[in-house]
Design a protein around this motif. Structure first.
Motif, short mmCIF file in Angstrom:
data_model
loop_
_atom_site.label_atom_id
_atom_site.label_comp_id
_atom_site.label_asym_id
_atom_site.label_seq_id
_atom_site.Cartn_x
_atom_site.Cartn_y
_atom_site.Cartn_z
N GLY A 184 -12.27 -7.04 3.59
CA GLY A 184 -12.05 -5.66 4.66
C GLY A 184 -11.70 -6.22 5.88
O GLY A 184 -11.47 -7.43 6.20
N ASN B 68 -10.27 -9.84 10.31
CA ASN B 68 -10.19 -10.21 11.67
C ASN B 68 -10.56 -11.55 11.79
O ASN B 68 -10.17 -12.61 12.24
CB ASN B 68 -11.12 -9.28 12.66
N GLY C 290 -5.58 1.91 16.94
CA GLY C 290 -6.52 2.61 16.41
C GLY C 290 -7.90 2.51 16.75
O GLY C 290 -8.79 1.76 16.09
N PHE D 209 -7.37 0.81 10.67
CA PHE D 209 -6.55 1.96 10.01
C PHE D 209 -5.29 2.22 10.63
O PHE D 209 -4.37 2.55 10.07
CB PHE D 209 -7.60 3.02 9.92
C1 LIG Z 1 -11.00 -0.54 14.33
C2 LIG Z 1 -11.99 -1.33 13.22
N1 LIG Z 1 -11.78 -2.47 13.03
C3 LIG Z 1 -12.77 -3.24 12.08
C4 LIG Z 1 -13.47 -2.51 11.29
C5 LIG Z 1 -14.32 -3.01 10.29
O1 LIG Z 1 -13.74 -2.69 8.94
P1 LIG Z 1 -14.30 -3.04 7.49
O2 LIG Z 1 -15.81 -2.28 7.61
O3 LIG Z 1 -13.54 -2.81 6.60
O4 LIG Z 1 -15.01 -4.58 7.55
C6 LIG Z 1 -13.26 -0.88 11.21
C7 LIG Z 1 -14.02 -0.07 10.45
O5 LIG Z 1 -14.31 1.15 10.75
C8 LIG Z 1 -12.53 -0.40 12.37
O6 LIG Z 1 -12.54 0.84 12.55
#
Ligand SMILES: Cc1ncc(COP(=O)(O)O)c(C=O)c1O
Length: 456
Positions: free
Chosen positions: A133, A138, A224, A254
């Motif tokens: 994810g 990151n 975003g 996103f």
């Molecule tokens: C801008 C942003 N960065 C990072 C994340 C973290 O993503 P994940 O929950 O897939 O690790 C999100 C989740 O909504 C997000 O909107």
């Protein structure tokens, strides 16, 4: 194999039910989850009974986030072709670490990497790591960043760790996603040591507030904002970071998908000047969980941060080894669903899906504004932040909307105001779903309570 047919039948029935059931989990079904909580089983249970129990007890206790009227967090659905591809990939049960051991899925990920870079119009020489994810995307990209900027300062962090290393200036926006800060913390870069740049009314980093950079430096930008959907001003920020010799990273969990649309180019312009990008496939590409993508221009930097070089493992051959680009060695073939989504949609279909969701967000904003409610953000993407009155009343209305069950959206506190956040990120949402959800939201806001029987 009757079991797998049974699973497919149950899964299909579940997906078909989503349009007709309340979006929120059934509270009685949630209470019945206690029935799963038995002492650790001693004796075997027939597989068909295990499956039947899961379906009976868990399916009704799920949130219908795979359905067309779920607008909570930023979640997205799963395109049917990606669910089907995921079933196949699960049956293959490939450990996607080396090309030599699992050539089929390694090749799928290599091809999807090329397609992604083309469709997102990012530097074609970049490498893509298929991770769980955006948090880990990151983390993965920023590990490459950390190692590369320290290497330029003559420090080998892989070998010598961070003790005694030159301090890195890490610049973030005041409204960076909290998981970005978590990733920086996990990398030993210290959440309290970050340089936080003030943001404007939409959560965009303010160019006039950019600090003087010292080197080594990493600048983390955002495509975003999780509330407003706003994009940092990339051309100015990327140029300033580049001039200072900093590594620029973009968290586009996103928002990165906006790159596929011509009509959103004004938001994404300049982003290609960065050094790395993180996004989620399980959000706006609409593949099943868990699927994130770490994209790094300097392939060698990503590989040197992620590859293992244990003697017993096959060394990098001519073909791309998936595990050279991810924190994990062993993992499922999550690139299969990415491949399936890209193949099915094509760049035109992907752009249409993104643009449709953005138009639906505008439809929400216009409908709610016309009904007298305050929209807090400029609706530039798929996010709408709406207030129904003061914090207490807004929370009551959100609660009523969630209980009503026609749709689901969550609460947020953004720039000091309590509000409801609507995120339109599913392939399944239609114009009619938005109309129906709008009607339910407005009814709940006007009545302050859900109408009996309005749940199906
Ligand atoms: C801008 C942003 N960065 C990072 C994340 C973290 O993503 P994940 O929950 O897939 O690790 C999100 C989740 O909504 C997000 O909107």
């Amino acid at each position: 194999m009757q079991l797998l047919e049974d699973a497919a039948r149950r899964a299909t029935a579940y997906l078909e039910s989503l349009n007709h059931r309340p979006v929120r989990p059934d509270p009685d079904a949630v209470a019945r989850l206690d029935q799963l909580d038995t002492p650790a089983p001693l004796r075997p249970t027939p597989p068909a009974d295990v499956l039947a129990q899961l379906d009976r007890l868990v399916s009704p206790a799920t949130m219908a986030s795979a359905g067309p009227r779920f607008f909570g967090f930023v979640i997205g659905g799963a395109l049917p072709v990606t669910v089907a591809a995921s079933w196949l990939a699960t049956a293959w049960d490939q450990n996607t670490c080396f090309d030599s051991a699992t050539p089929g899925v390694a090749r799928l990920e290599a091809i999807a990497q090329r397609w992604l870079l083309e469709m997102l119009d990012l530097p074609r020489e970049s490498a893509v790591g298929y991770v769980t994810g955006a948090t880990i995307a990151n983390f993965t990209a920023l590990a490459a960043a950390r190692n590369a900027v320290l290497k330029r300062s003559g420090w080998n962090v892989e070998a010598d760790g961070l003790y005694g290393a030159p301090p890195i200036q890490v610049v973030v926006g005041e409204e960076s996603h909290p998981t970005l800060l978590k990733s920086l913390g996990m990398l030993g870069l210290g959440r309290n040591r970050l340089t936080r740049v003030p943001v404007d009314s939409q959560g965009r980093m303010r160019v006039d507030k950019l600090p003087k950079f010292s080197t080594p430096a990493i600048v983390c930008l955002q495509a975003g904002n999780v509330n407003s959907g706003a994009f940092d001003p990339f051309p100015e920020l990327c140029a300033a970071a580049r001039d200072a010799g900093a590594w620029t990273h973009v968290d586009g969990a996103f928002g990165l998908w906006a790159r596929v649309s011509q009509s959103l180019a004004h938001l994404t312009r300049g982003m290609e000047l960065a050094d790395s990008w993180a996004t989620d496939a399980h959000k706006w590409l609409n593949v099943p969980y868990d699927s994130g993508l770490a994209v790094v221009r300097d392939t060698a930097a990503l590989r040197s941060a992620m590859a293992i070089t244990a003697e017993y493992l096959p060394s990098s051959g001519a073909r791309r080894a998936p595990s050279d680009f991810t924190p994990e060695l062993s993992r499922r073939a999550r690139g299969t669903e990415v491949y399936a989504a890209l193949k099915h949609l094509g760049s035109e279909g992907l752009a249409q899906m993104i643009e449709r969701n953005c138009a639906q967000a505008r439809q929400f904003a216009e409908g709610l504004r016309a009904a007298g409610f305050e929209i807090l953000n400029e609706v530039v993407l798929n996010q709408v932040v709406v207030r129904f009155g003061d914090a207490e009343h807004t929370r009551k209305v959100i609660d009523a909307i969630q209980r009503d069950g026609t749709c689901w959206a969550g609460v947020t506190v953004w720039q000091g105001l309590t509000a409801m956040r609507i995120s339109v990120s599913s392939w399944a949402t239609t114009h009619e779903d938005v109309e129906r959800s709008l009607a339910a939201m407005i009814r709940c806001a006007q009545e302050g309570s859900p109408r009996a029987g309005a749940t199906t």
